[in-house]
Write an enzyme that holds these catalytic residues in place. Structure first.
Site, mmCIF file in Angstrom:
data_model
loop_
_atom_site.group_PDB
_atom_site.id
_atom_site.type_symbol
_atom_site.label_atom_id
_atom_site.label_comp_id
_atom_site.label_asym_id
_atom_site.label_seq_id
_atom_site.Cartn_x
_atom_site.Cartn_y
_atom_site.Cartn_z
ATOM 1 N N VAL A 126 21.630 -13.388 13.247
ATOM 2 C CA VAL A 126 22.896 -14.049 12.916
ATOM 3 C C VAL A 126 23.348 -13.570 11.538
ATOM 4 C CG1 VAL A 126 24.111 -16.243 12.578
ATOM 5 C CG2 VAL A 126 22.153 -16.128 14.133
ATOM 6 N N LYS A 199 25.506 -16.563 18.449
ATOM 7 C CA LYS A 199 25.115 -16.820 17.056
ATOM 8 C C LYS A 199 25.336 -18.289 16.702
ATOM 9 C CE LYS A 199 26.100 -12.068 15.645
ATOM 10 N NZ LYS A 199 27.197 -11.166 15.194
#
Ligand SMILES: NC(=O)c1ccc[n+]([C@@H]2O[C@H](COP(=O)([O-])OP(=O)(O)OC[C@H]3O[C@@H](n4cnc5c(N)ncnc54)[C@H](OP(=O)(O)O)[C@@H]3O)[C@@H](O)[C@H]2O)c1
Ligand SMILES: NC(=O)c1ccc[n+]([C@@H]2O[C@H](COP(=O)([O-])OP(=O)(O)OC[C@H]3O[C@@H](n4cnc5c(N)ncnc54)[C@H](OP(=O)(O)O)[C@@H]3O)[C@@H](O)[C@H]2O)c1
Lengths: 416, 416
Positions: A126, A199
């Site tokens: 992420v 994410k």
């Protein structure tokens, strides 16, 4: 420490490049050198890499007790998941940059790591080079995180920034981004929001401590954002950003991915081009924002290397970055409340009453008309629950016979 | 874990508040509850605190083997240093929010912690609630950090932001900040840059891995920033920020604190009010920026609590966040290169040649005149070494007989 790299594409080769380039620094900070013993690929020769390093046989890596850590940069769920799992079961630390496998199988892999007293790290999955996973684990450990909202995809942010700067259409800008190598030939994962959604799911898992399904996150991409929307945004002092957002209210979880109007005072407003930004709100820390390169070979590889150093530093103990197997429910999108930006057919004449009763019960209706566009106008609504808003929207269209050409939600850092 | 809090002012009481408010979360994330056993104060009664917790005798804390961790939020060097040292020698972890003691005695305390296999943490000492210390330790472990530049002091940023928004003078804005409680009655530590200088020294130590003296950092505060400077900044598309900056070039270290012109594309440009921002540049990660509350009771206390949780997680091992005893030299200020913003007496007529030969050898001299100010004009110089610039400045004044009313350095995120 001897390591293996599985998948030698952009990120895998970037990891080798960072390990070579910053060798002295990495050895000093980690306390020992990192030596690549194997590179797993699908072909036996990789230009510029010694043949002796390359293997096409995963079992060689898995069964070599000298290999203490494995980097997974293959991407996708299979065979990445099976490879990671086998390595952890052999007590090898695993570092992955692969949001798909972290999102889909994270809790299982974290549990496997725990059972075998090794670590599964995924900082790069992420925000690429943005230090968000460790910041949530360490610095927000004592916080009640009420919200995380981020620009989590560089491709879409590049496109939206260009559209704003150049006044160009979505289609033309996408083509240009593809020509420049900022968008893939099949751009769907980025522009339809799925990358951001994965994410976002990982961020929700990090903050809730529990598992969630990215499929349960309402996800809207940027295909319908037009140059006209962008012209309004500019005129009204907003920028349009594709945001992934999670909120925690008491024991309820909200999450969505959507292109939104972002206000000028928001720290996410100036995050442009391929940069990403992640705004985190905690009950004591207030608002923090992390800004940086959300993707790209070297920034992402550097995040992988920071995970490798963490594994060296926690060689013999499970660190517990991650979440449990328990599945949480995400509230339906209808339960989120926003102001809405609406583009309505015609002029406001004759429908003042309806505008007020459906969208702006409090205060005066402010009507915005773009120079040269007499066939439509825009307003910003009161804060309404999405479910309620959608009902009002269709009732408004029925009652007035006017079309609402498009609407976008407004992200209010200040009001939430 | 049983802990003691030494110094029960803004931060000490904030730590108790955060521990109470987020109790469940902290216990879950740390794996065990945190119980305050003692509060060290100079008086025996603290309103709102049980008398049984309060002690005025440090030796009670030091000698209680049940106390595994001590928070130091007294401030200043003595007796904070002696107290911290004794606690570490007894094997107790120490968490400090005190930049003065971390700057002056950090390396000694880190060594003591190491010798006694416990931890000395100080996340809150720089950037308050901004996760900068751990980010440097973890996420930049494999990076060559080439630059860190930050807005590290909320008081001065509040004043500079107000001056820009309201066009007011430094003196009036300082008075208003004092009235609102954003500046101390004796504001020198903030506005003369010493607070920023200490934090800058800590950042340099974190990135170099070695000790440095904040006294060696060129430090200029904001007293000489005028409303006229600010009006030029606005007109030219800059904002003026007090920056603390460190650069590493090969094995040379540069560091300074000064009010600077910041360009609009710089991620530090929109950091306003009491917010702080820290821009970090690494050779692989590129530019990252961390933004948040740099001070204040709860944000700072939350950073202290994150350190407490880290200590719980590393109960039995020294983690090594910090730097060595080796002292590094900081290059003289003259060795830094900047563009300079200069305000020059009169009009440019008759001194075009000198302007070019002293300050703008490349390209055309762009002259800026503020509406209504006919007695001066401003230019931006080429990039010059400070030493060279100062020599040119005095030669220019000699040759032309014109005064340079003021100059400010320009911080170029893009060119460095
Ligand atoms: N690129 C970025 O900026 C970025 C940023 C953050 C995270 N990530 C993540 O990092 C991961 C890798 O991304 P990437 O950009 O490096 O992708 P990539 O360039 O496509 O690299 C993937 C590599 O894995 C190899 N591979 C595929 N299946 C394999 C197998 N079974 N055994 C061995 N090797 C195999 C591929 O080889 P072939 O050439 O034979 O197909 C290719 O070399 C993905 O999960 C991605 O989401 C990427
Ligand atoms: N305030 C912020 O926003 C902030 C942010 C980041 C870092 N910090 C740092 O945190 C530290 C504490 O700051 P603060 O704002 O909390 O200061 P503060 O409000 O002045 O609190 C300091 C406390 O320590 C007590 N104290 C002084 N000497 C003592 C001694 N010998 N034994 C026991 N107690 C003693 C003082 O008691 P008396 O009342 O008896 O004097 C006072 O209660 C400083 O190093 C500061 O730089 C503060």
């Amino acid at each position: 420490m001897k390591i293996a790299i599985m998948g030698y594409g952009t990120i895998g080769s970037g990891v080798k490049e960072v390990l070579d380039m910053n060798r002295a620094q990495i050895e000093k900070k980690g306390g020992e050198g990192i030596e690549i013993k194997y590179i797993l690929a699908r072909k036996e020769h990789i230009p510029g890499v010694e043949d002796a390093l390359v293997t096409t046989d995963f079992s060689v890596i898995e069964n070599d007790p000298e290999v203490e850590l494995v980097v997974e940069s293959i991407g996708g769920i299979h065979p990445a998941y099976e490879y990671i799992k086998s390595c952890l079961e052999k007590g090898k630390h695993v570092v992955s940059s692969n949001k798909a496998v972290v999102d889909a199988c994270g809790s299982k892999l974290i549990r496997t790591a725990k059972e075998h007293n090794c670590n599964f790290y995924f900082e790069a999955s992420v925000g690429g080079g943005i230090p968000v996973i460790r910041t949530l684990y360490h610095n927000y450990a004592g916080e009640n995180v009420t919200e995380i909202t981020g620009i989590l995809n560089g491709t879409t942010n590049f496109i939206l920034t260009k559209m704003r700067e150049e006044g160009s259409s979505f289609e033309d800008t996408l083509k240009e981004a593809q020509r420049l190598g900022y968008a893939e030939r099949d751009p769907s994962a980025d522009i339809d929001g799925f990358d951001t959604s994965r994410k976002t799911a990982i961020l929700l898992s990090m903050t809730s401590g529990n598992r969630c399904r990215h499929e349960d996150i309402y996800t809207e991409g940027i295909r319908n954002v037009s140059d006209i929307d962008m012209a309004y945004a500019k005129a009204l002092g907003y920028s349009i950003k594709l945001l992934g957002s999670v909120q925690t209210v008491e024991d309820k979880y909200f999450a969505y991915v959507a292109p939104m109007m972002v206000e000028e005072q928001d720290p996410l407003y100036p995050v442009n081009g391929v940069y990403n930004g992640i705004r985190i709100v905690g009950n004591c820390l207030g608002t923090t924002m992390l800004y940086g390169m959300g993707a790209g070979k070297l920034p992402t590889a550097s995040a992988v290397v920071s995970d490798i150093i963490a594994a060296v530093r926690h060689k013999n103990n499970f660190q517990g970055i991650g979440w449990s197997d328990k599945m949480i429910e995400i509230e339906p999108m209808g339960g989120n409340a926003f102001r809405y930006f609406l583009r309505i057919e015609g002029t406001e004449e004759g429908i003042e009453k309806e505008l007020k009763s459906y969208f702006v019960e409090n205060g005066k209706v402010k009507v915005h008309v773009l120079p040269g566009r007499k066939d439509e106008f825009a307003i910003i609504s009161d804060i309404l629950f999405e479910e309620d808003f959608l009902a009002r929207l269709s009732a408004f269209e029925d009652e007035t016979g006017r079309r609402v050409f498009h609407y976008l939600r407004v992200n209010s850092a200040s009001e939430e």
